[in-house]
Structure formats: structure tokens, C-alpha cells
Design an enzyme around this catalytic site. Structure first.
Site: not given
Length: 528
Positions: A91, A141, A206, A360, A482
């Protein structure tokens, strides 16, 4: 047995207090909507634009099938079918994060670092993934999980539903045509075992892409749903979906944090913190009743003591909220991602029909959000250890391993620092116009500008270097943000050659399904 007693008595305290990592994903900021006094505001800012054709899942299915067909026009080096699929998701693992982690790995071994490599960088095939959402240039996400697990792009902050669903809209979620299925469900329909593993929480964005349908990524428990002005009896929270609905209730493995989302406020969990549910429901007791041959584990000792061959399923909840950063965790209490991976593969591989696992490294993202590159890179190195172990434990002839990220972060590697310059330190060769050295790693946005009262950069020589150092940013924000560039895909095993080139992120699960002959789309078996 011990685990069942723990589950029934949930008021018994065990081990350390839950992790203190705070949530960093603000849905108001992501969506541009404002929620006032826990009710949805009627004066929400203008909706982000979603192209009308993209609201239909068929648009995305057709696009994915086209990308598969283009790849199949090329010479096919192998006709081997994937019995097992493991999707590793880093991630927030941007390409710059991969590069910096590679250098740190080498430097921890006493080398210059640049010549090092991560385990998955040695995989046979690599590609790039386009990460945008239906209504967002830079993804979160939730919409990305919908892409790489359900094979359809959707709106930002939404999970398992099409882009026809508006953010926080309960009614639109209920429409059958808006509800998507995931590759986990496709695998279950083919008789395969399934599992989800995360270092965040089981109801985080996620892993939720494998099982949930939600118009708001924050609908993790009933209390959360109500806090957004939605009736939790009509829009079922994600913790409840995981325990009571398909495909979640059929998972053989569920490992992560977030124990509080499954327990009522009247009970303390096994980490010493109160539950978060307002409906009084104990979902863990419900899970145990549905899985009499399964066990709940809450710490490393219990996990590693579990006899996987004698258990039908394992639910591991290792913190009340998010799991701790590897650098901060009590190593005797919280299992590593490698240990979680090892138990997952041992359990799932008992199925002669094969398995699908989602694993993850979720705290890479949090390290980058806090602009603590030392934490982000350490989490990336823990992630690559788990991938190395998975490749060693499985047969490359029948197990496809795909490694990718959901989105990037604004981390950069700047200037022309000399070979072997400590990646977490200062560039010793260049300065700014005022003669002040600058960090090799920087973020575009974050909480620390490191300027004096005149707006001039200050010397960081006596501050930088530690794992917990907050790296400099150009734009002052509460947290790092992000980034929207493509992210890498690394693949090894049957049909891994199909993951080369540039592709839409939502094509990834369709390629995995093709390789394993599952789902309703094109399949390798159709050609044989």
C-alpha cells in the site's frame, strides 16, 4: 480449548495495549464532501466528474478483456495453469519507495546500497499499472482495491460497488447491478481456499475489496455507519459483511488488526481496549459459532502454536486497531508479515484445488503519510521478506505470485548525492541557493517545511538520520498525500508473462483469473 475460552471471556486482558497509529484517510478530503454534526451535509461541494459510460461495470470488463486479448496476440511462452494465486499489495509503495528501500537494504548490510535488489525485483516479468479512479486523477486505497480485486474501477472512497454509486449513498449500494464480486469469490466458486492478510485492520480499505460492498470506506462497523448519517440496519457495516456474508464468511484465513470493529462497546477486547460497536453484537462469538473447527488467535505465540492441519479456519486479530509498525512492535507479541504469510500458505495449501491469498503490507502507506521515510522503507523491507518466503514455500510451476501497489506517494530522491550516501540522510554534495544542504529524500506535501522565521530552510545536520525523522516537504499539509503516477507490477509463476507492459489496474484480477481458469471472463483453459 484455550482460544475458545478467550473468545467467550473477551473481558480477559492479554498482552500489550493496542497500537497508537492514527487514521490518516479523511473521506471528506478525498471526496470533497463535508459532514456536519454527524449528518450528511446537503451543501456538499460539487461532485467530482465520472464519465457516464464508466458507471457501467461492463465498460471495465470489456476494457480488461481487450487488454488480455492484446497480450494473447503475442507469442505465449507457457501454457501452464496457475493452481494457486498470491496477490501481494504494498500500500502506497511508489517506485521511489521501492528504489529507496532497495538502497536501505544494501546499506543495512554495509554496502553502498544502490546495487542491492528486493526479492520481487528479481521476478521474471514486470509492468506498470494505471491507478486513477472513475472520478479521481489520484486514487485512494478503496477505489484501487475495487480495481485490483473486483476488476472494475469505481469512485474514490468506495469499495466493491460500481461508479454508479454516489459516495455515502445507502440506497444505491443495494441495487444488484451496482454490486461487484471479487476474485476471492471467483476462487471460492471454483472450490479454492481463500484468505486475506494485512498489517492494517481487516476492515481497512485494501482487504475490504476482497469481500465488502460499501459507498463509504469508513463504514467499518455500525457505529461508523451511523456517524455518517446512514441507517446501519439498512447499510450493513463491513465487519458484519466479513463475518456473515459471502465471500467473507468462507475465508479460511483472516489476519490483521481491528479487533474493536467486531465487538460491542460493553466488552474489552483481548488487547485491553473497549469494542467499538453500538449494536451490542459480538461478531467474534458469531464467527466461532459458524466455524466450530476454527480458532481465534490474538498474538504471535498463539499464531505459531496453531496446528493448521487440524483447523478449518483461523481468524487472527493482533491489535485493537491497526497493527503496529514493525519498528515499534513488541516482537514477542505481534507477528511479522513473514510469519503471517507462512501460516497462511501452510493452511491454504491443504486444498487440492488450490487457493487465492491477498497479502498486504499496509503500513508502507502510513509511513509515507507521516512522511517518516524510515518507517515506510522498513515496512517495505518487511514486505519483501514475506514475498521471498512465499516464493520459496511455493512451486513456481503452479503458483502465480503478483506484487503491486495501489497508488504512489510523493516521495522523491533528489539531487546528485554520491554513491553510498545514507539514503535516510543529507545529500553531502549539493546545497540550496543559501548554501544549506538538503535531504536526499523529500515529499511534495507534508507537515514539516523546516524553515526559520524568515522562511529560509534550516540546516538539518543535527536532526536527520533516525528512523522516526519526519522528512521535509515543500507544501505544508497535516500529512503526506498520495501521488498519481503509475505503480509497478512484478510477477512470477504460471502466465506471469501477461503482466508485462502498461495496463489498467483493474485488468490485474482478470489476468490472474485467466491464469487460474476462474471467474466468468476469458480463461487459459478456453484455449486448451
Amino acid at each position: 480449548m484455550l482460544y475458545q475460552k478467550q473468545l467467550v471471556l473477551l473481558v480477559v486482558l492479554a498482552g500489550i495495549v493496542s497500537g497508537l497509529i492514527r487514521e490518516v484517510h479523511d473521506v471528506e478530503e478525498l471526496t470533497g464532501k463535508r459532514f456536519i454534526k454527524y449528518r450528511a451535509s446537503s451543501d456538499a461541494e460539487k461532485e467530482s466528474y465520472t464519465p457516464p459510460e464508466e458507471k457501467d461495470p461492463k465498460f471495465w470488463y470489456d476494457l480488461a478483456y481487450e487488454e488480455i486479448a492484446e497480450r494473447l496476440k503475442l507469442p505465449q511462452p507457457s501454457a501452464k495453469r496457475a493452481k494457486n494465486i498470491i496477490l501481494f499489495l504494498g500500500d502506497g509503495m511508489s517506485l521511489s519507495t521501492v528504489t529507496a528501500a532497495r538502497i536501505l537494504k544494501g546499506q543495512r548490510r554495509g554496502n553502498t546500497g544502490e546495487e542491492s535488489s528486493l526479492s520481487f525485483e528479481r521476478f521474471s516479468h514486470t509492468g506498470l499499472s494505471k491507478t486513477y479512479c472513475s472520478n479521481a486523477q489520484v486514487a485512494d486505497s478503496a477505489c484501487t482495491a475495487t480495481a485490483y480485486l473486483c476488476g472494475v474501477k469505481t469512485n474514490i472512497a468506495e469499495i466493491g460497488v460500481s461508479a454508479a454509486v454516489s459516495f455515502n449513498n445507502c440506497t444505491e449500494v443495494q441495487k444488484p447491478e451496482n454490486r461487484l464480486t471479487s476474485i476471492a469469490e471467483w476462487a471460492q466458486n471454483a472450490g479454492k481456499s481463500t484468505g486475506i492478510v494485512t498489517t492494517t485492520s481487516l476492515t481497512h480499505a485494501s482487504p475490504s475489496g476482497a469481500y465488502a460492498k460499501a459507498a463509504n470506506r469508513n463504514w467499518e462497523c455500525d457505529t461508523d455507519v451511523e456517524s455518517f448519517g446512514v441507517d446501519s440496519s439498512k447499510c450493513i457495516d463491513m465487519a458484519t459483511q466479513l463475518i456473515t456474508q459471502t465471500p467473507g464468511k468462507h475465508f479460511d484465513i483472516m489476519f490483521g488488526g481491528g479487533m474493536g470493529k467486531f465487538l460491542p462497546k460493553s466488552l474489552k477486547d483481548l488487547h485491553g481496549n473497549p469494542g467499538e460497536r453500538s449494536d451490542g453484537v459480538n461478531l467474534l462469538s458469531r464467527w466461532q459459532a459458524q466455524h466450530p473447527g476454527g480458532v481465534l488467535v490474538t498474538n504471535r505465540k498463539q499464531l505459531l502454536s496453531a496446528n493448521v492441519s487440524a483447523l478449518s479456519s483461523i481468524l487472527g486479530l493482533f491489535q485493537s486497531k491497526l497493527m503496529e509498525f514493525h519498528l515499534d512492535a513488541d516482537a514477542t507479541y505481534q507477528p511479522t508479515l513473514s510469519e503471517l504469510t507462512e501460516v497462511t500458505i501452510k493452511k491454504l495449501s491443504q486444498n487440492k484445488n488450490g487457493y487465492f491469498a491477498f497479502i498486504e503490507g499496509g503500513l508502507i502507506d502510513y509511513g509515507n503519510h507521516f512522511t517518516k521515510a524510515g518507517y515506510a522503507l522498513d515496512e517495505t523491507l518487511e514486505f519483501e521478506k514475506a514475498i521471498k518466503l512465499a516464493r520459496e514455500m511455493t512451486d513456481i510451476e503452479d503458483t502465480l505470485i503478483v506484487v503491486t501497489s495501489d497508488h504512489g506517494h510523493t516521495l522523491t530522491i533528489a539531487g546528485n548525492p554520491g554513491r553510498g550516501t545514507p539514503i535516510l540522510g543529507l545529500n553531502q554534495l549539493q546545497t540550496d541557493l543559501n548554501g544549506v544542504k538538503y535531504a536526499t529524500l523529500n515529499y511534495a506535501a507534508g507537515p514539516k517545511n523546516y524553515q526559520d522565521e524568515n522562511g529560509q530552510r534550516i540546516d538539518l545536520s543535527d536532526q536527520i538520520g533516525g528512523d522516526d525523522f519526519v522528512f521535509p516537504s515543500y507544501i505544508k499539509t497535516n500529512l503526506g498525500v498520495h501521488s498519481g503516477e503509475d505503480v509497478a507490477i512484478f510477477a512470477s509463476g504460471p502466465q506471469s508473462h501477461l503482466f508485462s507492459g502498461v495496463m489498467q489496474q483493474h485488468t490485474i484480477p482478470h489476468l490472474m483469473a485467466y491464469a487460474a481458469c476462474i471467474g466468468n471472463g476469458p480463461k487459459l483453459c478456453d484455449n486448451n
